[in-house]
Design a protein around this motif. Structure first.
Motif, PDB file in Angstrom:
ATOM      1  N   MET A 149      -8.739  -4.820  -5.086  1.00  0.00           N
ATOM      2  CA  MET A 149      -9.248  -3.724  -4.279  1.00  0.00           C
ATOM      3  C   MET A 149     -10.645  -4.055  -3.797  1.00  0.00           C
ATOM      4  N   ALA A 150     -10.996  -3.512  -2.656  1.00  0.00           N
ATOM      5  CA  ALA A 150     -12.340  -3.729  -2.129  1.00  0.00           C
ATOM      6  C   ALA A 150     -13.327  -2.891  -2.917  1.00  0.00           C
ATOM      7  N   GLU A 170      -4.674  -3.936  -2.828  1.00  0.00           N
ATOM      8  CA  GLU A 170      -3.871  -5.156  -2.816  1.00  0.00           C
ATOM      9  C   GLU A 170      -2.405  -4.898  -3.120  1.00  0.00           C
ATOM     10  N   HIS A 213      -9.449 -11.794  -0.134  1.00  0.00           N
ATOM     11  CA  HIS A 213      -9.595 -11.158  -1.452  1.00  0.00           C
ATOM     12  C   HIS A 213      -8.306 -10.445  -1.856  1.00  0.00           C
ATOM     13  N   GLU A 214      -7.799  -9.597  -0.973  1.00  0.00           N
ATOM     14  CA  GLU A 214      -6.596  -8.833  -1.326  1.00  0.00           C
ATOM     15  C   GLU A 214      -5.388  -9.761  -1.436  1.00  0.00           C
ATOM     16  N   HIS A 233      -5.329 -11.506  -4.775  1.00  0.00           N
ATOM     17  CA  HIS A 233      -4.875 -10.610  -5.841  1.00  0.00           C
ATOM     18  C   HIS A 233      -3.369 -10.730  -6.087  1.00  0.00           C
ATOM     19  N   GLU A 270     -11.075  -8.642 -10.588  1.00  0.00           N
ATOM     20  CA  GLU A 270     -12.031  -8.551  -9.478  1.00  0.00           C
ATOM     21  C   GLU A 270     -13.003  -9.729  -9.452  1.00  0.00           C
ATOM     22  N   TYR A 309     -17.821  -6.579  -9.971  1.00  0.00           N
ATOM     23  CA  TYR A 309     -17.319  -7.424  -8.883  1.00  0.00           C
ATOM     24  C   TYR A 309     -18.161  -8.697  -8.706  1.00  0.00           C
TER      25      TYR A 309
HETATM   26 ZN   LIG Z   1     -10.164  -6.569  -5.555  1.00  0.00          ZN
END
Ligand SMILES: [Zn+2]
Length: 839
Positions: A1-2, A268, A301-302, A305, A324, A385
Motif C-alpha cells: 500500500m502507498a 496492492e 511498489h504495488e 507487493h 513495506e 516505510y
Molecule cells: Zn506498500
C-alpha cells in the motif's frame, strides 16, 4: 500500500505485538458471490474452514456493519452468537463448510465495499474486509478466493475481481455476472472488487517463462492518454523484478484501476490494484518530473507487493515493515535503475531526513517494528516505510548482495502462502551470511536516529578511525581515506560495540575522512572536519553521495557565515564538470541545502539568519557561474528529466543574480515550455524574485490552468513558497481568492503546507506566520481534523528554534490547546508540548 497517513478508526485500547496468537481456524478456500445494487450489496460467502492443530476454540469470524441474513454450517442452520464486531459459532468437527448471507449499504466511509468516483470499489487493508463479509480478518489467514460479481449491466458493464477471469454471462432483468478464480492463496486484505464503466488502456507482458499476461489500466475515458506513463512503468517493473529478484508474475492478468478521490493512495490487491487517480495518471505536460517518477515508484511498489506482501504476507500488523520496507527498498532500486542511481540515492536520503528523522525527534518516534500502538492506522508512517527500507538496505550491505539475493530466494520459497515476520527475513539472509547478522534484529526494535561520533588519528603510516555510537546497533559504515589528490584506502566497517577502533595500514598522512559513503546507514554522523577538508572532499570524493554531502555541509557553513562562498562555487563548478554526463546528479550537486535542513543541524536555529545567508550565497553562485547557468538554460528540455532539472535550477540562479534578462527568460518558459516541470519551475523561480515579469507570469499560469485543480493548487503553492519578504502578508490573502475553499483539502495543503515549508515566511520575526497557521488550523479542524493536525505539526517544533521565536510558537500552540472543542487529532498533534506552553 502507498504511504498515506491516518486511515481507519479502530476500537479503542492499546494493541500489543506480544498479544499475537496463531489463528484457531484457517480458511483454505473461500467462494464469494457478491451482488451489487444501487445503494447496497449482498454477499453469499462459502468458507471451507479447518481447525488449527491443537485448537479447541469456537470459530470466530470478524464482521462489522453487516446484516446477517442466513448462516449454515455444513448445509444446516446453526446456533451462533452475533455481536458488534463479529460472530462466533461452535463447531464440533475439525473441518466445516460455513455459508453466510449478508447485506450492507454501499457506505460513504471508503471502507469495505463502497461507491467512489463513479465506481464501486473496495478498501480492505488493513481491516476493511470485515465490512464485506464475515471472515477471520487477519493477515496470517490466507485463502484461495473465487469471486462471482453480479450487477446491472448498463450501469456496471465492467465487473473486476482478483485472479484470472473464470466466466461471464447475462442475467434476467438487465443484470450480468463475471467470475474470477484466484488460485494463489492471499490474505483477505489483498481482496478487491471494482464495478463501473471505466475506459481502459490495454497492453500485454510476456513473462520469462512464457506466460502471456494481459495488462489493463482503467480510468475515466478522458484520462486514458494520461495512463501511458503508468503502463510503461508497470511493464518495466515486471521485467526488472524478473531480472533482479527472479520474481515472475503468476497470473494471466494484471489490472490497475484509477479511482478519483480514493483516500488510501494505492493498494496492492492481488492482480487488481486500486489507486487514487492523482497517484496513477500523469503526463509531462500536466505533471512534474517528480510526480511522474512518484507514479513509476508507486506502480512498481504495488507490483512488487505481489511477492513481498500478497504471496508472502505478514504474520500480524506489527510486522508491517516486513512488506513495506521490502517494497519501498525494491521501488527505490527500481527507480534508481531507470534513471541516475546516484541522484536517486541522494533524493532518497533527503526524503528520509525530511520525513523520518524529523519524526524520530518528535512525540511520534517509534521503532520500525513497534511493540504497541493505539490503532493499526498509526503504523502507516515514515518510520515503518522509509526507515524500514533503509533497514533492508543495511541487511543487503552487511550480508553482501549475493547472500542477500540468495537469502531472499530462501525467504520467498520458505514462506510462500504464509504470514512471515521481520525476524524470518533476517534468518533467511543469515543462512547465507551467518557471521554478521546475530544482532541485526535490534534495528527493528530501536527508536530514534542513532548518532555516531567519528574521529581519525594518525600513528605513523597507520590511521585509526574511532567510532562511538549512542546505542548498541550493528551499523555498517562505508569509509574511505583520501590523500590530497587521490583515494588511499576504502572499507566497509561494521560498528557493533559502543566504541570501536578500525585500523587502516600503509596510509601516510595527511588524510581526509569520507564517511557513511552511499549513506550506508540511516544515522547522524558527528565528525570534526575543517572547511578545507570539506572543500577537498567536495572536489575529489569518488562516492557521489559522500561528495554531495561534503558540498552540502560546506554550503551550509557558507550560508551560516562560517565558510567562504568561493569554496562552494569552486566545488559546484568542479562537480558540474565531472558529472556533465549525468545531469540529474549535476543538478543535485548544484542545489543548495534546504533551509529547514540547515536549521535541523542547529540546536536553536535562527530561520531569519539562515534565509538571509541562503539568499546571499545563492546570488553569489548565480553571479559567479552565470555563463554556465545560461548554457544549462539554453539546453533542450526534451532531452530528459536531468536536463530539465538543471534548466530550472539555472533560472533560479540567474534570477537570484539579478541578471537583466533572467525575468524574460523565465516568462518565456512559463509561456512556451512543453513540460510542466519547466513551466512550473520557471514560475517558482519568478515567484521568488522581484523581476518585472513576475505578475505577468502568475497571471498567465493562472489563466491557462485555472480549470485544472491540481495545477491551480501549484499556482497557490508557488506563491506560498515564495522567498520574498512580503509572503508573510501575501499568503493569508490567498485565502480570500475566489478559487480558495477551506473545504478543499488539497488547496488548503498547497497554501498552508507550502507556507510552513517556507521558513522565512513561517518564522517571520513578527510571529504573524505562526498566527496565520494557527488561525487556519483552528478553522479547518472543524471540517477536516486529520488535515488540520498535519498542518499544525510544524508549530510543535518550537524547541529547535531560537528562544524569541520559540516563545511566539509556544504561545500559538497554547492557543490551539486551549481552544474548546478541538479534535483529538489536533490535540494529539500539539499535545506533547501542551504542558510547557501553559506553564
Ligand atoms: Zn506498500
Amino acid at each position: 500500500m502507498a504511504l498515506r497517513f491516518k486511515r481507519t478508526k479502530e476500537s479503542a485500547g492499546l494493541l500489543r505485538r506480544d498479544d499475537y496468537r496463531p489463528p484457531e481456524w484457517i480458511v483454505p478456500d473461500s467462494a464469494l458471490d457478491i451482488e451489487i445494487f444501487a445503494d447496497c450489496f449482498r454477499v453469499r460467502a462459502t468458507l471451507d474452514v479447518a481447525r488449527a492443530e491443537g485448537s479447541s476454540a469456537p470459530l470466530r469470524l470478524d464482521g462489522e456493519g453487516l446484516r446477517l441474513l442466513g448462516l449454515k454450517i455444513d448445509g444446516r442452520p446453526a446456533a451462533h452468537k452475533l455481536d458488534k464486531t463479529g460472530l462466533t459459532v461452535r463447531i464440533a468437527a475439525d473441518r466445516a463448510r460455513v455459508e453466510t448471507i449478508v447485506e450492507a449499504p454501499l457506505g460513504s466511509e471508503q471502507l469495505g465495499l463502497f461507491a467512489q468516483g463513479g465506481l464501486v470499489c473496495t478498501q480492505c487493508e488493513p481491516q476493511g474486509f470485515r465490512r464485506i463479509t464475515f471472515f477471520p480478518d487477519r493477515p496470517d489467514v490466507l485463502s484461495r478466493f473465487r469471486t462471482r460479481i453480479t450487477a446491472d449491466a448498463a450501469r456496471f458493464p465492467i465487473l473486476l475481481g482478483n485472479g484470472n477471469a473464470d466466466g461471464a454471462g447475462a442475467l434476467d432483468g438487465g443484470r450480468h455476472w463475471t467470475a474470477w478464480d484466484d488460485s494463489v492463496p492471499k490474505p483477505c486484505y489483498a481482496f478487491s472488487v471494482v464495478a463501473g464503466d471505466p475506459a481502459a488502456r490495454r497492453d500485454r507482458f510476456v513473462t520469462r517463462d512464457g506466460r502471456n499476461v494481459e495488462l489493463a489500466i482503467f480510468s475515466e475515458a478522458a484520462e486514458v492518454p494520461r495512463s501511458a506513463h503508468a503502463m510503461a512503468a508497470l511493464k518495466a517493473a515486471m521485467a526488472w523484478d524478473e531480472v533482479n529478484y527472479g520474481r515472475v508474475y503468476d497470473l494471466d492478468r494484471y489490472a490497475i484501476v484509477a479511482v478519483p478521490g480514493y483516500r488510501f493512495g494505492a493498494v496492492e490487491a492481488k492482480a487488481l490494484n486500486i489507486f487514487d487517480s492523482a497517484l496513477l495518471l500523469g503526463h509531462p505536460a500536466t505533471s512534474t518530473d517528480g510526480e511522474l517518477e512518484a507514479i513509476t515508484a508507486l506502480v512498481g511498489h504495488e507490483y512488487f507487493h505481489n511477492w513481498s506482501g500478497n504471496r508472502v504476507t505478514i504474520r500480524d500488523w506489527f510486522e508491517l515493515a516486513l512488506k513495506e520496507g521490502l517494497a519501498v527498498f525494491r521501488d527505490q532500486e527500481f527507480c534508481a535503475a531507470l534513471g541516475s542511481p546516484a541522484a536517486k540515492r541522494i533524493q532518497d536520503v533527503k526524503a528520509l531526513r525530511a520525513a523520518q528523522f524529523v519524526q524520530d525527534e518528535g512525540p511520534g518516534a517509534h521503532p520500525v517494528r513497534p511493540e504497541q500502538c493505539e490503532t493499526i492506522a498509526d503504523l502507516y508512517d515514515a518510520t515503518v516505510y522509509i526507515k524500514g527500507a533503509e533497514v533492508v538496505r543495511m541487511l543487503r550491505t552487511i550480508a553482501g548482495p549475493q547472500a542477500f539475493g540468495a537469502g531472499l530466494d530462501t525467504f520467498f520459497a520458505r514462506h510462500d502462502g504464509t504470514g512471515a515476520t521481520c525476524d524470518a527475513l533476517i534468518a533467511a539472509v543469515a543462512e547465507h551470511s551467518p557471521d554478521r547478522l546475530e544482532t541485526f534484529d535490534r534495528w527493528y526494535a530501536n527508536t530514534g536516529t542513532p548518532r555516531i561520533t567519528a574521529s581519525l588519528r594518525q600513528d605513523g603510516a597507520r590511521a585509526i578511525l574511532t567510532l562511538v555510537q549512542d546505542g548498541s546497533l550493528p551499523i555498517p559504515i562505508g569509509c574511505a581515506l583520501f590523500g590530497p589528490d587521490r583515494k588511499r584506502a576504502e572499507k566497509l566497517v561494521l560498528l557493533e560495540a559502543k566504541r570501536q577502533d578500525f585500523v587502516f595500514e600503509d596510509v601516510p598522512g595527511p588524510l581526509l575522512l569520507s564517511i557513511n559513503r552511499t549513506f550506508s546507514a540511516p544515522v547522524q554522523i558527528e565528525c570534526e572536519r575543517t572547511d578545507t577538508a570539506l572543500h577537498a572532499l567536495a572536489l575529489i570524493d569518488d562516492d557521489p553521495v559522500a561528495r554531495w554531502q561534503a558540498l552540502q555541509d560546506l554550503a551550509a557553513r557558507a550560508i551560516l557565515g562560517e565558510a567562504h562562498t568561493a569554496a562552494v562555487i569552486d566545488a559546484i563548478a568542479r562537480a558540474l564538470d565531472d558529472h556533465a554526463q549525468d545531469p540529474a546528479l549535476a543538478a543535485e550537486f548544484a542545489a543548495l541545502p534546504a533551509q529547514s535542513r540547515i536549521a535541523d543541524g542547529l540546536e536553536a536555529a535562527d530561520p531569519g539568519a539562515i534565509l538571509r545567508g541562503w539568499r546571499a550565497v545563492q546570488a553569489d553562485i548565480g553571479r559567479a557561474l552565470a555563463p554556465r547557468w545560461r548554457t544549462f538554460h539554453a539546453a533542450d528540455g526534451a532531452t530528459g528529466a536531468g536536463v530539465r532539472a538543471l534548466r530550472v535550477l539555472a533560472l533560479q540562479y540567474l534570477l537570484a543574480a539579478d541578471v537583466p534578462d533572467a525575468g524574460a527568460l523565465a516568462l518565456t518558459d512559463v509561456e512556451g515550455s512543453a513540460t510542466l516541470t519547466e513551466r512550473y519551475g520557471a514560475l517558482r523561480a519568478l515567484a521568488d524574485s522581484d523581476a518585472a515579469e513576475r505578475p505577468a507570469a502568475l497571471d498567465l499560469f493562472y489563466r491557462r490552468h485555472r480549470a485544472d485543480p491540481a495545477l491551480l493548487d501549484k499556482w497557490f503553492c508557488a506563491q506560498a513558497l515564495s522567498l520574498r519578504p512580503d509572503t508573510v502578508s501575501a499568503a493569508p490573502r490567498l485565502l480570500t481568492h475566489p478559487d480558495f475553499s477551506l473545504a478543499a483539502p488539497n488547496r488548503l495543503g498547497a497554501i498552508v503546507g507550502g507556507f510552513t515549508a517556507n521558513s522565512g515566511a513561517f518564522h517571520h520575526p513578527s510571529g504573524r506566520g505562526y498566527k496565520f497557521v494557527t488561525d487556519v488550523v483552528l478553522a479547518s479542524d472543524r471540517i477536516a481534523p486529520a488535515g488540520a493536525a498535519r498542518l499544525a505539526r510544524p508549530l510543535a517544533r518550537w524547541h529547535r528554534i531560537e528562544p524569541v521565536r520559540a516563545a511566539l510558537m509556544r504561545a500559538e500552540v497554547a492557543r490551539i490547546a486551549g481552544t474548546a472543542g478541538i479534535s483529538p487529532e489536533l490535540r494529539k498533534a500539539v499535545g506533547a508540548v501542551q504542558p510547557s506552553c501553559i506553564s
